[in-house]
Design an enzyme around this catalytic site. Structure first.
Site, PDB file in Angstrom:
ATOM      1  N   TYR A  53      39.570  29.888  50.051  1.00  0.00           N
ATOM      2  CA  TYR A  53      40.735  30.411  49.340  1.00  0.00           C
ATOM      3  C   TYR A  53      41.923  29.460  49.410  1.00  0.00           C
ATOM      4  O   TYR A  53      42.771  29.461  48.509  1.00  0.00           O
ATOM      5  CB  TYR A  53      41.085  31.811  49.852  1.00  0.00           C
ATOM      6  CG  TYR A  53      40.098  32.837  49.353  1.00  0.00           C
ATOM      7  CD1 TYR A  53      40.207  33.358  48.065  1.00  0.00           C
ATOM      8  CD2 TYR A  53      39.019  33.236  50.131  1.00  0.00           C
ATOM      9  CE1 TYR A  53      39.281  34.264  47.582  1.00  0.00           C
ATOM     10  CE2 TYR A  53      38.084  34.140  49.655  1.00  0.00           C
ATOM     11  CZ  TYR A  53      38.218  34.649  48.378  1.00  0.00           C
ATOM     12  OH  TYR A  53      37.288  35.533  47.889  1.00  0.00           O
ATOM     13  N   ARG A  56      41.353  27.250  46.450  1.00  0.00           N
ATOM     14  CA  ARG A  56      41.726  27.954  45.218  1.00  0.00           C
ATOM     15  C   ARG A  56      43.245  28.066  45.090  1.00  0.00           C
ATOM     16  O   ARG A  56      43.801  27.968  43.995  1.00  0.00           O
ATOM     17  CB  ARG A  56      41.091  29.344  45.197  1.00  0.00           C
ATOM     18  CG  ARG A  56      39.573  29.321  45.172  1.00  0.00           C
ATOM     19  CD  ARG A  56      38.992  30.702  44.998  1.00  0.00           C
ATOM     20  NE  ARG A  56      39.259  31.234  43.662  1.00  0.00           N
ATOM     21  CZ  ARG A  56      38.935  32.467  43.283  1.00  0.00           C
ATOM     22  NH1 ARG A  56      38.353  33.294  44.142  1.00  0.00           N
ATOM     23  NH2 ARG A  56      39.193  32.880  42.057  1.00  0.00           N
ATOM     24  N   ASN A  87      42.225  38.893  37.557  1.00  0.00           N
ATOM     25  CA  ASN A  87      42.474  37.589  38.164  1.00  0.00           C
ATOM     26  C   ASN A  87      43.369  37.725  39.392  1.00  0.00           C
ATOM     27  O   ASN A  87      44.251  38.578  39.439  1.00  0.00           O
ATOM     28  CB  ASN A  87      43.123  36.651  37.152  1.00  0.00           C
ATOM     29  CG  ASN A  87      42.262  36.460  35.917  1.00  0.00           C
ATOM     30  OD1 ASN A  87      41.039  36.541  35.992  1.00  0.00           O
ATOM     31  ND2 ASN A  87      42.892  36.225  34.781  1.00  0.00           N
ATOM     32  N   ASP A  89      45.257  35.145  40.376  1.00  0.00           N
ATOM     33  CA  ASP A  89      46.371  34.206  40.224  1.00  0.00           C
ATOM     34  C   ASP A  89      47.633  34.956  39.792  1.00  0.00           C
ATOM     35  O   ASP A  89      47.593  36.151  39.496  1.00  0.00           O
ATOM     36  CB  ASP A  89      46.022  33.106  39.211  1.00  0.00           C
ATOM     37  CG  ASP A  89      45.728  33.661  37.814  1.00  0.00           C
ATOM     38  OD1 ASP A  89      46.644  34.244  37.202  1.00  0.00           O
ATOM     39  OD2 ASP A  89      44.585  33.517  37.333  1.00  0.00           O
ATOM     40  N   HIS A 104      42.187  43.009  41.688  1.00  0.00           N
ATOM     41  CA  HIS A 104      41.432  42.347  42.755  1.00  0.00           C
ATOM     42  C   HIS A 104      42.312  41.594  43.739  1.00  0.00           C
ATOM     43  O   HIS A 104      41.832  40.730  44.471  1.00  0.00           O
ATOM     44  CB  HIS A 104      40.388  41.409  42.135  1.00  0.00           C
ATOM     45  CG  HIS A 104      39.385  42.128  41.293  1.00  0.00           C
ATOM     46  ND1 HIS A 104      38.741  41.550  40.220  1.00  0.00           N
ATOM     47  CD2 HIS A 104      38.924  43.405  41.360  1.00  0.00           C
ATOM     48  CE1 HIS A 104      37.922  42.435  39.668  1.00  0.00           C
ATOM     49  NE2 HIS A 104      38.016  43.563  40.340  1.00  0.00           N
ATOM     50  N   GLY A 169      39.182  37.622  27.677  1.00  0.00           N
ATOM     51  CA  GLY A 169      38.568  36.678  28.602  1.00  0.00           C
ATOM     52  C   GLY A 169      37.762  37.282  29.723  1.00  0.00           C
ATOM     53  O   GLY A 169      37.768  36.767  30.842  1.00  0.00           O
ATOM     54  N   THR A 170      37.050  38.357  29.442  1.00  0.00           N
ATOM     55  CA  THR A 170      36.203  38.957  30.465  1.00  0.00           C
ATOM     56  C   THR A 170      34.873  39.366  29.859  1.00  0.00           C
ATOM     57  O   THR A 170      34.811  39.818  28.709  1.00  0.00           O
ATOM     58  CB  THR A 170      36.873  40.177  31.123  1.00  0.00           C
ATOM     59  OG1 THR A 170      35.946  40.810  32.017  1.00  0.00           O
ATOM     60  CG2 THR A 170      37.350  41.183  30.096  1.00  0.00           C
ATOM     61  N   SER A 171      33.820  39.211  30.628  1.00  0.00           N
ATOM     62  CA  SER A 171      32.478  39.559  30.168  1.00  0.00           C
ATOM     63  C   SER A 171      32.211  41.052  30.266  1.00  0.00           C
ATOM     64  O   SER A 171      31.188  41.537  29.794  1.00  0.00           O
ATOM     65  CB  SER A 171      31.437  38.810  31.008  1.00  0.00           C
ATOM     66  OG  SER A 171      31.540  39.198  32.372  1.00  0.00           O
TER      67      SER A 171
END
Length: 226
Positions: A53, A56, A87, A89, A104, A169-171
């Site tokens: 992390y 990241r 995300n 970020d 998350h 932008g997500t599956s």
């Protein structure tokens, strides 16, 4: 004003240079989920998890919001905007989005392993020996695989009030976040922006990257009459 609720995933941040879980050759290819993104991993090898992390976090500190982040804020000219992001970020906040809910967790925060109190991280490093006020080791304030998503109920509440629900932008493969679309029952429109979208019924799909599609969508929404 009516509510536009936006659910974002890794695809919106990828254009800022932050790799996604499914990128080939990216950071995730060098680590397994089991080794760096579970409670057991932190218990078994906390130094490895913290370094993962930290890497990241260094990437995030060098990244900037992209056009998609900034363009979303123009929705506020006509609607109440609420962003729910998968995300970890802070690019939405840095682009000027005030109402952002992180499902998350946040990469720039740590959490006590004793009482779950949250602490900011100054810089990029969180290491063994960084303790909370009560002497407990700090961990990244992120939701690991196998952990509950504490903000899920608030996310459901927001989606259930959406006049427009936008997914970027997500599956829609990560649960429980993927189930949020089922709560947009009052939404007049549900729009999915993704280069490789899943097959879903009753949803408008824009097969394009976020930085191109979001400005077009925002322009369309601002012209809506109701």
């Amino acid at each position: 004003m009516k509510n536009v609720v936006v659910l974002t995933g890794a695809g919106i941040s990828a254009e800022s240079g932050l790799g996604t879980f499914r990128d080939s050759g990216g950071l995730w290819n060098k680590y397994s989920i089991e080794d760096v993104a579970t409670p057991y991993a932190f218990e078994n090898n906390p130094a490895l998890v913290l370094e993962f992390y930290n890497i990241r976090r260094r990437q995030l500190l060098n990244a900037q919001p992209n056009d998609a982040h900034f363009e979303l804020n123009k929705i506020k000219k006509k609607f109440n905007l609420f962003v729910i992001t998968q995300n970890i970020d802070d690019l939405h906040e840095r682009s000027g989005t005030e109402n952002t809910l992180h499902l998350h967790g946040k990469l720039i925060e740590s959490r006590s392993t004793i009482d779950n109190r949250i602490y900011p991280i100054n810089g990029s490093e969180l290491n063994i020996g960084d303790y909370c006020n009560r002497g407990g080791q700090l961990r990244p304030n992120v939701v690991w695989f196998g952990e509950d998503v504490p903000n899920m109920s608030l996310a459901i509440k927001q989606v259930s009030k959406a006049f427009i629900f936008v997914i970027i932008g997500t599956s829609l493969n990560v649960y429980p976040a993927a189930s949020l679309v089922n709560y947009a029952k009052k939404a007049k429109r549900i729009i999915l922006i993704d280069k490789n979208p899943p097959l879903l019924s009753d949803i408008e799909v824009i097969r394009e990257k976020a930085s191109i599609a979001v400005p077009l969508l925002v322009s369309d929404l601002l012209k809506m009459s109701f």
